[in-house]
Design a protein around this motif. Structure first.
Motif: not given
Length: 290
Positions: A190-201, A219-235
DNA sequence: TCGCAGGTGGTCG
DNA sequence: CGACCACCTGCG
C-alpha cells in the motif's frame, strides 16, 4: 552551515549509544556524525552546566532544524519533569536515572526503525550497525557527502520487496533476510500508507499492525512504537530489561506480563522512557559499557 | 569449541 | 495459551 540550540537534560553518548539508533558514529571530539531523514550531519554538544549546553548541528540549516532535528532529538519534551515524576513514583528510579540522566528518546523514521529492529533480533549492536550500513550502501540511494564520506539512504520498501534472499546474502542478515523481504512486501503493497499512519493510531491498533508483519514480535513492535511513533508508554521487554527487573524488583526473568503490568502501573505514559533509563542502568553496571 | 547475542515463527501438549 | 527450539552470523 551550522545551527545552534540550547538544551537541557542532554548527553550525546547516552542518546546515541544506548541502542535506540544504529546510524551514528562517535567522533574523537565526542560529537556524533550520522544520517537521518536523508540528511548527513554532525551533532556536537558543548556542556556549560551539568547536562545543559549548546547543541550544534553541522551541515544543516534553520529550516531542517525545525522540521527534522528539533522533533528528532525530542527537544520539545521536558525530561527534567519526567525524571522527577519517575523518581517520585518509584524509590529505585532516582538511582537508575542517575546512570543515564542525559538520555532522550529519538523520534526516528518509521521504515528505518522497522528495518533496524527486525535486524536487531538475536544480534548485537556492532553487527546490527554493520548490517544496516551494508544494506544502505548496496541497495539504498546516495544521500550526499559530509566530511569526505558518502552517506546512503536505506532502501525503500518497494526496492527491498523486489529483492531475493540471495540478493541480500552480502548483507549477512542471516535468517532475518526473509523477514525483511516479507515485511517490505507487505509495507510496499500500500506504498507505506498504513505504516505512515501508525503514529496517529492508538497504541493497540499500531501494535496489531506491526506484529502482523513477518519478523516483528512483541519486543520489536514495542521498540518501533517507542522510537518512531511517539508511543512513550510502550515498554519493550528484552533480555536486559528482564535482568534489571529481576535484580531490582524481583520479577522472575520469564514473567514478561508481570513486568509490563508493573511498568504500566508505575510509569504510565512514561513507561518507555523509564525503560531506556533501566536499560542504560543495567548495561552500564559493573563498569561495562556496551 | 561452543554458547550466546536487544527475538520470532513454528510446533506441540 | 505456554513451553520449547531452530535459526544466520560473528565473536570471545
Amino acid at each position: 552551515m551550522k545551527v545552534k540550540h540550547y538544551v537541557k537534560d542532554c548527553n550525546l553518548d547516552q542518546i546515541f549509544d544506548c541502542g535506540q539508533c544504529f546510524r551514528w558514529e562517535r567522533e574523537e571530539d565526542g560529537s556524533y556524525t550520522g544520517i537521518a531523514f536523508g540528511k548527513p550531519v554532525n551533532i556536537a554538544f558543548e556542556e556549560t552546566a551539568p547536562l545543559e549546553g549548546t547543541l550544534t548541528i553541522d551541515n544543516s540549516c534553520e529550516r531542517d532544524f525545525e522540521s527534522i532535528w528539533y522533533p528528532y532529538l525530542d527537544l520539545a519534551r521536558d525530561y527534567g519533569e519526567i525524571k522527577r515524576t519517575l523518581a517520585e513514583r518509584d524509590s529505585l528510579m532516582g538511582e537508575v536515572i542517575g546512570s543515564g540522566p542525559g538520555i532522550r528518546i529519538l523520534n526516528q523514521e518509521k521504515w528505518e526503525t522497522v528495518i533496524s529492529f527486525i535486524i536487531s533480533q538475536n544480534s548485537n549492536i556492532p553487527r546490527i550497525k554493520r548490517c544496516i550500513e551494508t544494506l544502505a550502501r548496496l541497495f539504498g540511494t546516495e544521500a550526499g557527502e559530509y566530511a569526505g564520506r558518502t552517506f546512503y539512504n536505506l532502501p525503500t520498501p518497494a526496492v527491498l520487496a523486489d529483492l531475493s534472499v540471495q540478493d541480500l546474502e552480502p548483507v549477512k542478515l542471516g535468517y532475518r533476510a526473509k523477514y525483511l523481504i516479507e515485511t517490505a512486501k507487505a509495507v510496499a503493497s500500500d506504498d507505506g500508507a498504513i505504516l505512515e499512519k501508525t503514529g496517529d493510531m492508538s497504541v493497540e491498533e499500531a501494535y496489531t499492525y506491526l506484529t502482523g508483519l513477518h519478523g516483528i514480535g512483541p519486543k520489536v513492535a514495542n521498540c518501533i512504537l517507542l522510537f518512531s511513533m511517539g508511543k512513550t508508554e510502550s515498554f519493550p521487554v528484552d533480555v536486559w530489561i528482564r535482568r534489571v527487573m529481576n535484580r531490582l524488583y524481583g520479577f522472575a526473568e520469564n514473567d514478561i506480563a508481570g513486568m509490563k503490568a508493573f511498568a504500566a502501573e508505575k510509569f504510565g505514559s512514561y513507561g518507555g522512557i523509564a525503560q531506556q533509563y533501566l536499560f542504560y542502568y543495567m548495561r552500564t553496571r559493573d563498569g561495562k559499557k556496551f
